[in-house]
Design an enzyme around this catalytic site. Structure first.
Site, PDB file in Angstrom:
ATOM      1  N   GLY A   1       0.823  -1.205   0.000  1.00  0.00           N
ATOM      2  CA  GLY A   1       0.000   0.000   0.000  1.00  0.00           C
ATOM      3  C   GLY A   1       0.851   1.245   0.000  1.00  0.00           C
ATOM      4  O   GLY A   1       2.001   1.230  -0.447  1.00  0.00           O
TER       5      GLY A   1
ATOM      6  N   SER B   1       3.115   4.558   1.031  1.00  0.00           N
ATOM      7  CA  SER B   1       4.306   4.736   1.856  1.00  0.00           C
ATOM      8  C   SER B   1       3.955   5.329   3.215  1.00  0.00           C
ATOM      9  O   SER B   1       4.567   4.982   4.233  1.00  0.00           O
ATOM     10  CB  SER B   1       5.301   5.646   1.133  1.00  0.00           C
TER      11      SER B   1
ATOM     12  N   VAL C   1       1.186   4.949   5.069  1.00  0.00           N
ATOM     13  CA  VAL C   1       0.660   3.923   5.978  1.00  0.00           C
ATOM     14  C   VAL C   1       1.776   2.964   6.389  1.00  0.00           C
ATOM     15  O   VAL C   1       1.837   2.508   7.538  1.00  0.00           O
ATOM     16  CB  VAL C   1      -0.503   3.158   5.314  1.00  0.00           C
TER      17      VAL C   1
ATOM     18  N   GLU D   1       5.844  -3.663   0.702  1.00  0.00           N
ATOM     19  CA  GLU D   1       5.849  -3.568  -0.768  1.00  0.00           C
ATOM     20  C   GLU D   1       4.942  -2.381  -1.067  1.00  0.00           C
ATOM     21  O   GLU D   1       3.738  -2.519  -1.218  1.00  0.00           O
ATOM     22  CB  GLU D   1       5.339  -4.869  -1.390  1.00  0.00           C
TER      23      GLU D   1
ATOM     24  N   CYS E   1       1.260  -2.068  -9.136  1.00  0.00           N
ATOM     25  CA  CYS E   1       2.438  -1.404  -8.598  1.00  0.00           C
ATOM     26  C   CYS E   1       3.582  -1.358  -9.602  1.00  0.00           C
ATOM     27  O   CYS E   1       4.510  -0.571  -9.448  1.00  0.00           O
ATOM     28  CB  CYS E   1       2.908  -2.117  -7.330  1.00  0.00           C
TER      29      CYS E   1
END
Length: 342
Positions: A63, A65, A67, A82, A121
Site C-alpha cells: 500500500g 508509503s 501507511v 511492498e 504497482c
C-alpha cells in the site's frame, strides 16, 4: 505466508475485499484447511487497531508509503513493505532500425502503462525517451494502441482509488508546466456509454508530455510529475545527448524504487544507467518492460531493509521465514572428558 507454514490473517482493500473472499473460498474448495487463514473485512483504521493489539510476529503490507511508515512504528519494525511504485522506463539512443522492433517497444509501453487500467504497482508511470525515438512512429503507435482499449472488453476499466475528477485535475496540473502538451487521452470515458459510479474513475488511457527541464525546474514540479497515480496515466519526456546526468538526477529523486526498465542494446548506455540507479527489479534490453516481476521474479523495493518480496522462492523465504539454527550435540561416549577450565 501459507507456503512457509504461517497461520495467516488477511485484510485487503475494502474495494476488492469481496473478490479476495471468493479467492479464499476457491482455495477451500481445492483443499485449503479452513482454519489456516482468517480473513477480516474492515476499514484500514480498524485493522490498524487489530494490529496494535495483536502485535503479530510479522506483517507484510502492500500500500501507500505513509501507511507503511505508520505501521512500522506501531509494530516496532516487525513489518515487510511492498509500497508505492512510481516506475520508470528509459529508452536509450540506439533506436532499432526495423519498424517491427519499434512497434514491439510501443506495444510493451502500452501494456506496461495501461493493462489493468494502470492499477498495478509495476505500471510504467514515466517514459523517458531519447530524442531519437521521437523521430520514429513510437508515440503514434502508442496512441493507436491506447485508442483500441475499450470498456466493452475491459482493456480499460474503472479506477478504484481515484475519481474521474481527481484524475483529470492531475492532468490539468501537468499541462500547466512550461512546454507540456497532451499526447492522447485526457478525457472521461464516453459518459453516454459507461455507467462507472462517480466514486470511481473512468478516463481514457492518458499520456502527457512534459519537457525534462520543466520536470526538474523545481521541487514542486518534480514532485508533481513523479506522483504515483494508480490509474491509466503516464508522463512522457525526452532527453538529448549530454542530458543523461539530468535523467539520472530525476531517477535518483524518486522514492519508490520498485521496478524499472532500460530499453537499449548499447552495453555502455546500459552500464551507465544500471550502475547509477537502484530498483528492486530492473529489466534491460530491447524487450525490457516494467511489468512481469510479480509473475516471474523478485518483486519488491530496493534500498529498504523492510523490503518485502513477492513471487519468487527467494522472495517468499525472505519475507515469510527467519534464520534460525538448531545444533544437535547429544551423543556422549565413555571417553569424553569435561572441558578443561579456561
Amino acid at each position: 505466508a501459507l507456503y512457509m507454514g504461517n497461520r495467516t490473517t488477511l485484510k485487503v482493500s475494502s474495494n476488492v475485499s469481496v473478490v479476495m473472499e471468493q479467492m479464499i473460498r476457491l482455495l477451500h474448495y481445492v483443499g485449503l484447511p479452513p482454519e489456516d487463514v482468517d480473513m477480516i473485512h474492515c476499514s484500514g483504521h480498524s485493522m490498524g487497531e487489530v494490529l496494535e493489539r495483536a502485535q503479530p510476529k510479522m506483517t507484510q503490507f502492500t500500500g501507500s508509503s505513509g501507511v507503511a511508515e505508520l505501521l512500522t512504528k506501531t509494530l516496532e519494525g516487525r513489518i515487510r513493505v511492498e509500497d508505492a511504485g512510481f516506475d520508470w522506463k528509459v529508452l536509450g539512443p540506439d533506436v532499432p532500425t526495423t519498424d517491427g522492433s519499434v512497434a514491439y517497444v510501443a506495444g510493451v509501453c502500452d501494456q506496461d502503462a495501461y493493462a489493468c487500467s494502470g492499477q498495478k504497482c509495476s505500471a510504467q508511470s514515466i517514459l523517458i525517451a531519447h530524442v531519437n525515438w521521437l523521430e520514429t512512429d513510437l508515440l503514434e503507435m502508442m496512441k493507436s494502441r491506447a485508442a483500441q482499449r475499450s470498456l466493452d472488453d475491459l482493456t480499460v476499466g474503472p479506477v478504484l482509488s481515484h475519481t474521474t475528477e481527481n484524475l483529470l485535475e492531475h492532468v490539468t496540473k501537468l499541462l500547466k508546466l512550461p512546454g507540456s502538451h497532451l499526447l492522447f487521452g485526457g478525457k472521461e470515458l464516453d459518459p453516454n456509454t459507461h455507467n462507472v459510479p462517480a466514486c470511481y474513475g473512468a478516463i481514457e488511457p492518458t499520456a502527457v508530455f512534459v519537457p525534462l527541464q520543466s520536470i526538474l525546474s523545481s521541487a514542486d514540479a518534480t514532485r508533481l510529475c513523479t506522483k504515483e497515480i494508480f490509474g491509466p496515466m503516464q508522463v512522457v519526456t525526452s532527453f538529448k545527448d549530454g542530458e543523461l546526468n539530468d535523467v539520472l538526477t530525476l531517477l535518483a529523486s524518486m522514492d519508490a524504487k520498485l521496478t524499472a526498465a532500460v530499453v537499449s542494446s548499447d552495453p555502455h548506455f546500459l552500464h551507465d544507467v544500471l550502475s547509477q540507479t537502484e530498483n528492486g527489479t530492473t529489466y534491460a534490453g530491447l524487450r525490457a518492460r516494467t511489468t512481469g516481476a510479480p509473475q516471474n521474479h523478485w518483486f519488491g523495493p530496493a534500498g529498504d531493509p523492510r523490503a518485502a518480496g513477492i513471487g519468487s522462492p527467494g522472495a517468499i523465504l525472505s519475507t515469510w521465514s527467519c534464520h534460525r539454527e538448531i545444533i544437535h550435540d547429544a551423543l556422549l561416549s565413555e571417553n569424553d572428558q569435561p572441558p578443561p577450565i579456561s
